[in-house]
Design a protein around this motif. Structure first.
Motif, short mmCIF file in Angstrom:
data_model
loop_
_atom_site.label_atom_id
_atom_site.label_comp_id
_atom_site.label_asym_id
_atom_site.label_seq_id
_atom_site.Cartn_x
_atom_site.Cartn_y
_atom_site.Cartn_z
N ILE A 180 -7.11 -0.45 6.83
CA ILE A 180 -7.94 -1.67 6.90
C ILE A 180 -9.12 -1.53 5.95
N ILE A 181 -9.75 -0.31 5.98
CA ILE A 181 -10.88 -0.07 5.06
C ILE A 181 -10.40 -0.20 3.62
N SER A 182 -9.22 0.38 3.33
CA SER A 182 -8.67 0.30 1.98
C SER A 182 -8.43 -1.16 1.59
N SER A 183 -7.91 -1.95 2.53
CA SER A 183 -7.65 -3.36 2.25
C SER A 183 -8.96 -4.13 2.03
N LEU A 184 -10.00 -3.80 2.83
CA LEU A 184 -11.30 -4.45 2.64
C LEU A 184 -11.88 -4.13 1.28
N LEU A 185 -11.75 -2.86 0.88
CA LEU A 185 -12.24 -2.48 -0.46
C LEU A 185 -11.46 -3.23 -1.53
N ASN A 186 -10.17 -3.40 -1.30
CA ASN A 186 -9.34 -4.11 -2.28
C ASN A 186 -9.76 -5.58 -2.37
N LEU A 187 -10.04 -6.21 -1.20
CA LEU A 187 -10.50 -7.60 -1.20
C LEU A 187 -11.86 -7.74 -1.89
N GLN A 188 -12.73 -6.77 -1.60
CA GLN A 188 -14.07 -6.83 -2.18
C GLN A 188 -14.00 -6.70 -3.69
N THR A 189 -13.01 -5.95 -4.18
CA THR A 189 -12.88 -5.76 -5.63
C THR A 189 -12.69 -7.09 -6.34
N ASP A 218 -18.40 -6.78 -12.41
CA ASP A 218 -18.69 -5.63 -13.27
C ASP A 218 -17.51 -4.66 -13.23
N GLU A 219 -17.00 -4.28 -14.43
CA GLU A 219 -15.82 -3.42 -14.53
C GLU A 219 -16.08 -2.04 -13.94
N GLU A 220 -17.29 -1.50 -14.20
CA GLU A 220 -17.62 -0.17 -13.68
C GLU A 220 -17.65 -0.17 -12.16
N ALA A 221 -18.19 -1.25 -11.61
CA ALA A 221 -18.23 -1.36 -10.14
C ALA A 221 -16.82 -1.50 -9.58
N SER A 250 -12.83 4.59 -4.54
CA SER A 250 -13.09 4.73 -3.10
C SER A 250 -11.83 4.38 -2.31
N GLN A 251 -11.15 3.33 -2.78
CA GLN A 251 -9.92 2.93 -2.11
C GLN A 251 -8.88 4.05 -2.16
N ASN A 252 -8.73 4.72 -3.30
CA ASN A 252 -7.77 5.82 -3.43
C ASN A 252 -8.14 7.00 -2.55
N ARG A 253 -9.46 7.24 -2.42
CA ARG A 253 -9.89 8.34 -1.55
C ARG A 253 -9.53 8.05 -0.09
#
Length: 697
Positions: free
Chosen positions: A511-520, A525-528, A535-538
């Motif tokens: 779920i955290i990974s999915s939230l990070l993916n949605l936030q992306t 900003d490309e760096e962000a 973070s998602q991969n970790r």
């Protein structure tokens, strides 16, 4: 006229002949002895022909003996048969084609040698006497030479291969056979064929060298009883090593031979006892029995007392038997005695401890039953009365199988009859051996009052009793089984709960990974965006650990070889890598890690593999390698690529890069070390132990 070379051949012939006789009579019933003896006789015969053609004075006589010497092709054929027998391939000789294939070519070459001049050329006179020459048409000669070398090398390879595969006495015997027969043969073939082909004038040494090899084998026979012990030698070995006393007597009862046990255990020397009367070393009370048996030529078995050299009385059980001649008259006697001093002492101790046994057994909580050689119950302790509900009076003198059948549950009685149980126990008592299924078993018994009990039953024979007693020990484990069932159910509940926890942790991390993916998707900003992806991969790397745990049979260990494969596939997919351009090579041992070691190790692989995919290959071509192995007590993890490598001015231990700082921190967390090799791209090498954490309360 005699010359020293002909004398060498004559000496070789005589030596080989006597060696052949020695080996044959060593054990004429053994096929290997017979074949080696025949080989020795053939060598002797060939040496005689060599002696003859070296000694004659005219070429006609020399040619006759050279023709006789063409029996030589039998030599390598016999060598091949020896190799087959010695290396346990003798079964091949049972094939109908075996002997024709081995000896057929030899007989063909012999036929050519006797009837044509195609195998050997005209005799020539050298300084050592007459010898053969290569024929003008050498085709048959070369075929014979090639066949000889092939057969000899094949036999040699068989024996040397057998030498390297075996151990102990077999290895030593193979060495003597190889060095004694095959090595001289190969060396002599080199001198006889190659030197003649090169026109180097040297005498033939084949028979002499084979004779020297046979002498080497004779030494092996003396040293290691090779090729095989004869019954006589075996008997000598047994007599010299047997722990029992052994004496051979003549008809008058005088000692003619003793074994080493008499010397070592009674202190007598051989000189002290030989030709002395047997009555001198036995106690006076035994003399009438021994005199009667020897006088009448009868056997005698019984307990006697032997007096040692120091005057000590040794209790022995003796067997005196007459040795008969062909006409059935006693020519002497053999006495075999067994020291029973310790046995009688042990029996006395058993008698003395019986009262102690009874008092202890009556106090134990385990039920104990004893049955005699007729399978009749002779002892039934108080604890067994409590466990089974049957009193001692009810079972004493009853058959054991009868009582056991009474205590069987109705379900078991449907599977086996009382007669079948009786047969099992009858067989056990006849052999004094407990069947495997009866040694120790857990079974449910039905008490006399109809109640059921879980029990552990152990059966064995009391070996120190004569005849043997059958002992059954019954332990009531009803309470233990109830506790075990409660514990198993509790453990099963905890296992289900732990799997559910790992499953939920994995789901939450996803779920955290999915939230990070949605936030992306909302980050411009490309760096962000890269930071969110990292973070998602970790999070995914940790999620995979928990997924592996709840899917495995072992909730405490992760199969890291499978984990690395799944993690690398996820990262390649995440970064959209083309597998045809950037290749991944892994060499991972099957290693299981606990969660405390697996998570930091997985994060390290995630960071280093991500860095390689992002920065190592600007041209999108290269190879990434992951190696994971265990060396001693340490795990070794290597992550490398053949890309552009890190800049020389960057210290990876002090860099501001979050990924490399995280790697260094995780290595410290694992109590490990990290090393960077820039020889060919970038290679991070980490070594760390399996972490051991204190149990959490």
């Amino acid at each position: 006229m005699f010359n020293e070379y002909s004398l060498i051949s004559l000496l070789a012939a005589l030596t080989s002949f006597f060696i052949g006789n020695f080996i044959y009579f060593r054990n004429p019933e053994n096929s290997l002895n017979r074949v080696i003896a025949f080989f020795s006789v053939m060598v002797s015969f060939m040496a005689i022909t060599e002696f003859a053609y070296r000694l004659v004075e005219n070429p006609e006589s020399a040619l006759f003996w050279l023709k006789v010497s063409t029996l030589w092709p039998l030599i390598p054929a016999i060598m091949l048969q020896i190799a087959l027998i010695f290396t346990n391939r003798g079964y091949l000789l049972k094939n109908k084609l075996a002997y024709p294939l081995i000896y057929g070519p030899a007989l063909i070459f012999i036929l050519f040698g006797f009837t044509t001049d195609l195998l050997i050329g005209p005799p020539i006179l050298e300084y050592w006497g007459w010898t053969y020459s290569i024929p003008e048409n050498p085709i048959i000669y070369y075929l014979f030479s090639a066949w000889t070398v092939i057969i000899s090398l094949s036999a040699s390879i068989m024996v040397f291969s057998y030498y390297f595969k075996t151990e102990g006495m077999d290895k030593k015997q193979a060495l003597y056979l190889a060095l004694g027969l095959f090595t001289p043969l190969i060396l002599s073939l080199i001198t006889d064929f190659i030197f003649i082909e090169l026109s180097i004038p040297l005498p033939e040494f084949t028979q002499t060298m084979l004779t020297l090899g046979l002498i080497f084998i004779v030494y092996g026979i003396w040293r290691y009883n090779f090729p095989l012990l004869t019954p006589t030698l075996a008997a000598e070995k047994i007599i010299s090593t047997m722990p029992n006393f052994l004496l051979l007597l003549d008809r008058k009862g005088l000692i003619s031979k003793i074994n080493k046990s008499i010397i070592s255990q009674l202190g007598y020397s051989e000189k002290e006892l030989l030709k002395e009367s047997i009555y001198d070393i036995f106690a006076l009370e035994n003399k009438p029995q021994l005199e009667k048996a020897i006088k009448n030529g009868e056997s005698f078995n019984g307990e006697c007392t032997i007096i040692s050299n120091t005057g000590k009385a040794v209790e022995v059980l003796i067997n005196l038997a007459p040795i008969y001649s062909i006409i059935k008259e006693p020519t002497g006697f053999v006495i075999i005695g067994t020291d029973i001093t310790q046995r009688k002492k042990a029996l006395q101790e058993i008698v003395e401890s019986e009262l102690k046994f009874r008092s202890v057994i009556e106090q134990t909580s385990d039920g104990v039953a004893l049955a005699n050689h007729k399978a009749e119950i002779i002892y039934w302790n108080r604890a067994l009365e409590n466990i089974t509900g049957y009193s001692k009076e009810e079972v004493t003198d009853r058959y054991l199988h009868e009582i056991l059948y009474k205590m069987m549950t109705p379900e078991n009685k449907e599977l086996i009859s009382e007669e079948q149980i009786q047969k099992i126990f009858k067989k056990a008592f006849a052999s004094s051996k407990i069947p495997n299924k009866l040694h120790v078993e857990e079974k449910v018994i039905m008490r006399a009052d109809g109640d059921f009990r879980d029990t552990q039953v152990t059966n064995f024979f009391l070996e120190k009793t004569n005849p043997s007693l059958f002992c059954t020990v019954v332990r009531d484990i009803s309470d233990k089984k109830k506790a075990e069932n409660i514990l198993k159910n509790s453990l099963k509940e905890k296992e289900v709960m732990l799997r559910e926890i790992h499953h939920r942790v994995k789901n939450n991390l996803q779920i955290i990974s999915s939230l990070l993916n949605l936030q992306t998707n909302y980050v411009k900003d490309e760096e962000a965006r890269d930071l969110f992806k990292e973070s998602q991969n970790r999070v995914k790397s940790m999620s995979l650990i928990h997924e592996s745990l709840y899917q495995s049979r072992d909730l405490a260990q992760v199969d890291f070889s499978i984990y690395i494969s799944r993690l690398s596939s996820e990262l390649f997919s995440s970064y959209g890598v083309n597998f045809n351009q950037i290749k991944l090579e892994t060499s991972v041992e099957k290693i299981n890690l606990d969660i405390n070691t697996a998570i930091p190790c997985g994060l390290i692989i995630n960071e280093l593999l991500s860095n390689a995919l992002k920065y190592a290959f600007p041209h999108q071509e290269g190879v990434i390698k992951i190696n994971f192995m265990k060396k001693g007590d340490l795990y070794v993890l290597e992550v490398s690529d053949n890309g552009v490598g890190l800049p020389d001015d960057i210290d990876f231990t002090q860099t501001k890069s979050l990924g490399l700082r995280l790697v260094n921190s995780l290595v410290d967390q694992l109590d490990g070390t990290i090393h960077l090799d820039k020889t060919n791209g970038t290679c991070f090498i980490m070594e760390f132990p399996q972490l051991e954490y204190e149990p959490r309360l």
